[in-house]
Write an enzyme that holds these catalytic residues in place. Structure first.
Site, PDB file in Angstrom:
ATOM      1  N   CYS A 186       0.843  -1.198   0.000  1.00  0.00           N
ATOM      2  CA  CYS A 186       0.000   0.000   0.000  1.00  0.00           C
ATOM      3  C   CYS A 186       0.880   1.251   0.000  1.00  0.00           C
ATOM      4  O   CYS A 186       0.614   2.224  -0.714  1.00  0.00           O
ATOM      5  CB  CYS A 186      -0.907   0.024   1.229  1.00  0.00           C
ATOM      6  N   HIS A 227       0.920   4.877  -2.086  1.00  0.00           N
ATOM      7  CA  HIS A 227       0.292   5.947  -1.311  1.00  0.00           C
ATOM      8  C   HIS A 227       1.231   6.648  -0.338  1.00  0.00           C
ATOM      9  O   HIS A 227       0.908   7.749   0.137  1.00  0.00           O
ATOM     10  CB  HIS A 227      -0.909   5.389  -0.538  1.00  0.00           C
ATOM     11  N   CYS A 277     -35.213  -0.921   8.999  1.00  0.00           N
ATOM     12  CA  CYS A 277     -34.175  -0.188   9.734  1.00  0.00           C
ATOM     13  C   CYS A 277     -34.806   0.956  10.519  1.00  0.00           C
ATOM     14  O   CYS A 277     -34.450   1.220  11.668  1.00  0.00           O
ATOM     15  CB  CYS A 277     -33.140   0.378   8.767  1.00  0.00           C
ATOM     16  N   CYS A 333     -36.528   0.571  14.167  1.00  0.00           N
ATOM     17  CA  CYS A 333     -35.709   0.649  15.374  1.00  0.00           C
ATOM     18  C   CYS A 333     -34.984   1.993  15.479  1.00  0.00           C
ATOM     19  O   CYS A 333     -35.049   2.667  16.499  1.00  0.00           O
ATOM     20  CB  CYS A 333     -34.684  -0.480  15.385  1.00  0.00           C
ATOM     21  N   HIS A 334     -34.283   2.360  14.413  1.00  0.00           N
ATOM     22  CA  HIS A 334     -33.309   3.442  14.514  1.00  0.00           C
ATOM     23  C   HIS A 334     -33.876   4.830  14.237  1.00  0.00           C
ATOM     24  O   HIS A 334     -33.194   5.823  14.503  1.00  0.00           O
ATOM     25  CB  HIS A 334     -32.130   3.157  13.591  1.00  0.00           C
ATOM     26  N   ARG A 382     -22.813  -5.902  10.359  1.00  0.00           N
ATOM     27  CA  ARG A 382     -23.887  -5.396  11.215  1.00  0.00           C
ATOM     28  C   ARG A 382     -25.204  -5.346  10.464  1.00  0.00           C
ATOM     29  O   ARG A 382     -26.251  -5.709  10.994  1.00  0.00           O
ATOM     30  CB  ARG A 382     -23.524  -3.989  11.732  1.00  0.00           C
ATOM     31  N   CYS A 413     -28.623  -7.368  11.454  1.00  0.00           N
ATOM     32  CA  CYS A 413     -29.896  -6.685  11.681  1.00  0.00           C
ATOM     33  C   CYS A 413     -31.012  -7.296  10.852  1.00  0.00           C
ATOM     34  O   CYS A 413     -32.124  -7.524  11.349  1.00  0.00           O
ATOM     35  CB  CYS A 413     -29.758  -5.197  11.351  1.00  0.00           C
TER      36      CYS A 413
END
Length: 282
Positions: free
Chosen positions: A97, A101, A198, A201-202, A239, A243
């Site tokens: 990398c 960079h 989504c 809940c959020h 995540r 969910c």
């Protein structure tokens, strides 16, 4: 009332047994990196939220404190691992990398704040994970990382550190607009036996208790996030997958077009909050 609707109603009712506002604590990391954890909502939210909050504001004092010093933040074991990988030559091209960079702290400053973003050469919206793998396969001629692997999540965390404190500024117009609209539609789609989106809940229940923890607004400015629950650094598509699975539905795969669109939309909901990753969450 059908069984599915009853289950949904029961979940929301149970969540409503306890409610808590986001606290008023301030997040300063290492004593000098000020993190914006509360901001005016971006205009495209059309007033559905009066204010946007980082998930940090809904955590216990002990969890909050773990993020306030890099020596206490367990995610930095992965960051150190990724720093070594950044400088390591891999692949048939004999590159690292750093070969392209240079110093990560200079080259990657501000990068995390604008992802996902449009890649003109590829003609598509790319997440940071997709761009990392494109660099590996196209420039280094190395094997790609698994999308939610430890190596990938650690590299995302290393890159994210270089933007901490900078405002999230994800574009939603121009060539990304169609993908953003797809992500928005997905955000409000009810899934599974529990018929939850989504937003259920959020957006509609943040601050309520669920499974002995407060629901946040689901902002992803802190991802990758070290979760105390599973004692590892977690990638955002992991995540998302969890969910959707928790609604008792068939979920999408990390890196899928659906989750790329969802990440773009959810990231844009946090425009104005600071890049906070790698965060610590329950």
């Amino acid at each position: 009332m059908t069984k599915t609707i009853a289950l949904t109603a029961g979940l929301v009712a149970a969540a409503g047994l306890a409610w808590a506002e986001a606290d008023e604590d301030s997040l300063v990391i290492n004593g000098d990196i000020e993190i914006v954890t509360e901001a005016e909502p971006p205009a495209h939210l059309d007033g559905v939220l009066p204010v946007i909050y980082s998930g940090w504001r809904f955590r216990s004092d002990e969890t909050q404190e773990a993020e306030m010093d890099d020596f206490d933040n367990p995610a930095f074991l992965a960051v150190d691992q990724a720093q070594a990988a950044w400088d390591t030559v891999e692949g048939e091209a004999g590159e690292s990398c750093a070969s392209c960079h240079g110093d990560v702290s200079e080259a990657m400053e501000g990068v995390r704040a604008v992802y996902p973003k449009w890649n003109e050469g590829a003609g598509e919206v790319r997440t940071l994970a997709q761009q990392i793998n494109a660099c590996r396969t196209e420039n280094m001629k190395a094997e790609p990382y698994g999308y939610t692997s430890g190596d990938m999540t650690a590299m995302e965390a290393l890159i994210s550190v270089q933007s901490r404190g900078m405002p999230v500024n994800v574009a939603i117009d121009g060539p990304v607009a169609e993908t953003w609209e797809q992500g928005k539609e997905l955000y409000y789609t009810r899934f599974g036996q529990l018929e939850l989106s989504c937003a259920s809940c959020h957006e509609q229940n943040y601050g309520n208790y669920i499974r002995a923890d407060h629901l946040s607004q689901g902002q992803i400015n802190g991802f990758p996030a070290y979760r105390l629950k599973n004692t590892k650094l977690n990638q955002v598509h992991d995540r998302f997958k969890g969910c959707v699975r928790d609604t008792r539905a068939e979920t999408f795969s990390p890196g899928s077009p659906e989750f790329v669109a969802l990440e773009l939309y959810v990231a844009s909901r946090g425009n104005g909050l600071s890049v906070e990753a790698p965060s610590v969450r329950n």
